[in-house]
Scaffold this motif. Structure first.
Motif, PDB file in Angstrom:
ATOM      1  N   ASN A   4      -6.206   2.106   0.239  1.00 35.37           N
ATOM      2  CA  ASN A   4      -7.175   0.999   0.661  1.00 35.37           C
ATOM      3  C   ASN A   4      -6.991  -0.208  -0.017  1.00 35.37           C
ATOM      4  O   ASN A   4      -7.743  -1.410   0.103  1.00 35.37           O
ATOM      5  N   THR A   5      -6.234   0.560  -1.588  1.00 29.27           N
ATOM      6  CA  THR A   5      -6.931  -1.057  -2.956  1.00 29.27           C
ATOM      7  C   THR A   5      -4.745  -1.603  -2.576  1.00 29.27           C
ATOM      8  O   THR A   5      -5.394  -2.220  -2.871  1.00 29.27           O
ATOM      9  N   ARG A  42      -5.031   6.879   3.484  1.00 31.17           N
ATOM     10  CA  ARG A  42      -5.153   5.959   2.988  1.00 31.17           C
ATOM     11  C   ARG A  42      -4.628   5.354   1.617  1.00 31.17           C
ATOM     12  O   ARG A  42      -5.798   5.243   1.381  1.00 31.17           O
ATOM     13  N   TYR A  60       0.919  -1.502   0.253  1.00 32.72           N
ATOM     14  CA  TYR A  60      -0.210   0.418   0.455  1.00 32.72           C
ATOM     15  C   TYR A  60       0.862   0.848  -0.279  1.00 32.72           C
ATOM     16  O   TYR A  60       1.965   1.399   0.385  1.00 32.72           O
ATOM     17  N   ASP A  97       0.471   4.835   1.179  1.00 31.46           N
ATOM     18  CA  ASP A  97      -0.062   5.768   1.812  1.00 31.46           C
ATOM     19  C   ASP A  97       0.544   7.630   1.106  1.00 31.46           C
ATOM     20  O   ASP A  97       1.884   7.508   1.617  1.00 31.46           O
TER      21      ASP A  97
END
Length: 66
Positions: free
Chosen positions: A16-17, A14, A4, A6
């Motif tokens: 999220n995928t 954030r 991820y 961020d």
């Protein structure tokens, strides 16, 4: 392995995928490319602005300045 990306620049965003990569170095290369794209398209951010590469188990494996 899923990583991820961020964004942290005062108001954290954030991811999220995330995205699948075979290894940590490949994810870091992707973060470097993302950071270069951000830098070319936006005004300079504060000195603490960065992309944090987070592994699927929640560990920060790299931080790239924006």
């Amino acid at each position: 392995m899923r990583f991820y990306f961020d964004i942290r620049d005062g108001v954290p965003a954030r991811d999220n995928t995330g995205k699948e990569f075979e290894c940590v170095p490949a994810a870091i290369t992707h973060a470097e490319e993302l950071a270069a794209e951000f830098r070319s398209q936006r005004e300079p951010k504060g000195q603490n602005s960065r992309i944090c590469v987070v592994s699927e188990n929640g560990a920060v494996v790299h931080e790239e300045k924006l």
